[in-house]
Design an enzyme around this catalytic site. Structure first.
Site, PDB file in Angstrom:
ATOM      1  N   LEU A  64      44.750  42.004  36.801  1.00  0.00           N
ATOM      2  CA  LEU A  64      46.335  42.298  36.634  1.00  0.00           C
ATOM      3  C   LEU A  64      46.894  40.993  37.510  1.00  0.00           C
ATOM      4  O   LEU A  64      46.629  40.940  38.674  1.00  0.00           O
ATOM      5  CB  LEU A  64      46.090  43.578  37.450  1.00  0.00           C
ATOM      6  CG  LEU A  64      47.877  44.120  37.751  1.00  0.00           C
ATOM      7  CD1 LEU A  64      48.549  44.387  36.258  1.00  0.00           C
ATOM      8  CD2 LEU A  64      47.703  45.319  38.515  1.00  0.00           C
ATOM      9  N   GLU A  65      47.982  40.620  36.740  1.00  0.00           N
ATOM     10  CA  GLU A  65      49.019  39.586  37.384  1.00  0.00           C
ATOM     11  C   GLU A  65      50.073  40.319  37.958  1.00  0.00           C
ATOM     12  O   GLU A  65      50.766  41.042  37.365  1.00  0.00           O
ATOM     13  CB  GLU A  65      49.340  38.529  36.102  1.00  0.00           C
ATOM     14  CG  GLU A  65      48.185  37.904  35.434  1.00  0.00           C
ATOM     15  CD  GLU A  65      47.998  36.787  36.430  1.00  0.00           C
ATOM     16  OE1 GLU A  65      48.370  36.426  37.567  1.00  0.00           O
ATOM     17  OE2 GLU A  65      47.111  35.872  35.878  1.00  0.00           O
ATOM     18  N   PHE A  66      50.349  39.963  39.233  1.00  0.00           N
ATOM     19  CA  PHE A  66      51.825  40.547  39.671  1.00  0.00           C
ATOM     20  C   PHE A  66      52.685  39.530  40.173  1.00  0.00           C
ATOM     21  O   PHE A  66      52.111  38.436  40.740  1.00  0.00           O
ATOM     22  CB  PHE A  66      51.239  41.485  40.880  1.00  0.00           C
ATOM     23  CG  PHE A  66      52.287  41.870  41.741  1.00  0.00           C
ATOM     24  CD1 PHE A  66      52.827  43.250  41.091  1.00  0.00           C
ATOM     25  CD2 PHE A  66      52.820  41.579  42.978  1.00  0.00           C
ATOM     26  CE1 PHE A  66      53.674  43.942  41.820  1.00  0.00           C
ATOM     27  CE2 PHE A  66      53.899  42.201  43.612  1.00  0.00           C
ATOM     28  CZ  PHE A  66      54.446  43.510  42.979  1.00  0.00           C
TER      29      PHE A  66
END
Length: 400
Positions: free
Chosen positions: A360-362
């Site tokens: 997951l990229e935030f």
């Protein structure tokens, strides 16, 4: 790590990087102007992280130029600013930026000012979180291994710690040392498991053992390294069959193989500052269709949980395998040899008894126009915890 830099004696502004997370090559300090560039150290190519401490500038108008060859060195909300030694941060704002420079007036009584590309999260932040929850019976602090430089690599366990839990999850952060905003998300997730009063938090506490490696590249976090594209390859590409360069990744491999089933593995990252994928949260698609379908079920729950929160996640933003940069070329070494490398996500596909595995990229500062900061990142982490509960329970967190 550089420490203090000489200045014009008539203008005694001091610029320092000699603190945990500090990073910059200071090119010039001229009166009320600082010129710096990110310290790339052993980075292959270019990256954007920098963090400095300024002293002796109280009441003055400062201009800081961030020179970078490969793209912007200042984010979309300007630099992050801290007046209390890096404990709390705010964005200076886009209006402060002109080209590769930003300007600010230092508050009159601020003797020490920290300026950074993002809102720093180092061992001090983790220690404060652990101290605040030290009496919690569902949180244990252990040791995964020691880093190359001898630092302990924390392994946290929380949730159901009684014997063999029905479900087990591995959470990892900071495979790339500079990706600090993901740590604020992770802390929000952990805080919700420990103290949330909704049905999902209670379900996680009862049914799931969460195993957490907060800082995979613990040396890089302490030194203020980029971590991304570290030569000859970075921690996030160190899960290949050759055995691994780094003690942390070798230990995570063994954890996955030897511990028993993990029902989910979630690796938290932050994206490149440049390009269309920066200002949104998104899952990075794995090559296997079956796992990507499972990730999309988790994504559906996260989309629903964030719909009314401060930061919105949209499944339409995800990056399936073969889209944009997420293709085979992204998993080749950058040393000119183009050697195939293996990520944690790919390792999970091929080894051990592992269920849903995801990256997951935030974003660092902005998600669809909403401000990303420490508070909104923590709220996103709480939403991620609720979505994870729903995903693991199958038919809702109240069942299973």
């Amino acid at each position: 790590m550089s420490t203090e830099h000489p200045v014009n004696p008539e203008h005694p502004v001091q610029v320092d990087t000699g603190f945990p997370g500090g990073n910059a090559v200071i090119e010039r300090v001229e009166a009320d102007r600082i010129v710096l560039r990110p310290d790339l150290r052993d980075t292959i190519g270019d990256w954007f992280y920098w963090c400095i401490c300024v002293r002796g500038a109280q009441g003055r108008d400062l201009t800081v130029q961030v020179r970078r060859d490969g793209g912007p060195g200042i984010g979309v909300r300007g630099p992050a600013v801290s007046t209390d030694g890096g404990h709390h941060w705010t964005w200076l704002g886009a209006d402060s930026v002109s080209g590769d420079e930003f300007s600010l007036t230092v508050p009159e009584h601020t003797t020490e000012l920290r300026l950074s590309f993002g809102m720093s999260y180092t061992a001090d932040h983790l220690e404060r979180f652990l101290a605040a929850n030290a009496a919690h019976g569902a949180l244990e602090r252990g040791l995964l291994t020691h880093s190359e430089q001898g630092r302990p690599v924390d392994l946290l366990r929380l949730g159901n710690l009684r014997g063999a839990p029905p479900r087990r999850v591995l959470l990892t952060g900071r495979h790339h040392a500079c990706e600090m905003m993901a740590s604020h998300v992770l802390e929000g997730l952990l805080a919700h498991v420990l103290g949330g009063d909704d049905v999902e938090a209670r379900w996680l506490a009862e049914h799931v053992e969460l195993v957490v490696v907060p800082f995979v590249d613990v040396d890089g976090v302490a030194r203020g390294d980029q971590g991304k594209n570290r030569a000859p390859h970075d921690h996030a590409r160190d899960y290949g069959p050759e055995g691994g360069l780094y003690p942390e990744t070798r230990a995570i491999r063994q954890l996955l193989v030897n511990t028993g089933r993990f029902d989910a593995v979630l690796d938290l990252h932050c994206p490149n500052v440049a390009g269309p994928t920066n200002q949104r949260a998104y899952f990075v698609g794995s090559e296997g269709a079956e796992n990507w379908e499972a990730v999309q079920r988790l994504a559906a729950a996260l989309e629903e949980e964030t719909a009314t929160g401060p930061l919105e996640y949209r499944r339409a933003d995800d990056l399936p395998f073969g889209t944009a940069w997420n293709g085979p070329a992204n998993y080749l070494s950058r040393d000119g040899l183009e050697t195939p490398l293996t990520s944690l996500d790919a390792f999970c596909a091929d080894h051990g008894d592992i269920g849903t595995h995801a990256v997951l990229e935030f974003p660092y500062a902005d998600a669809h126009g909403a401000e990303v900061n420490t508070a909104t990142a923590r709220a996103f982490g709480a939403a991620l915890a609720r979505a994870l509960a729903q995903h693991l329970a199958g038919n809702g967190a109240g069942q299973g």
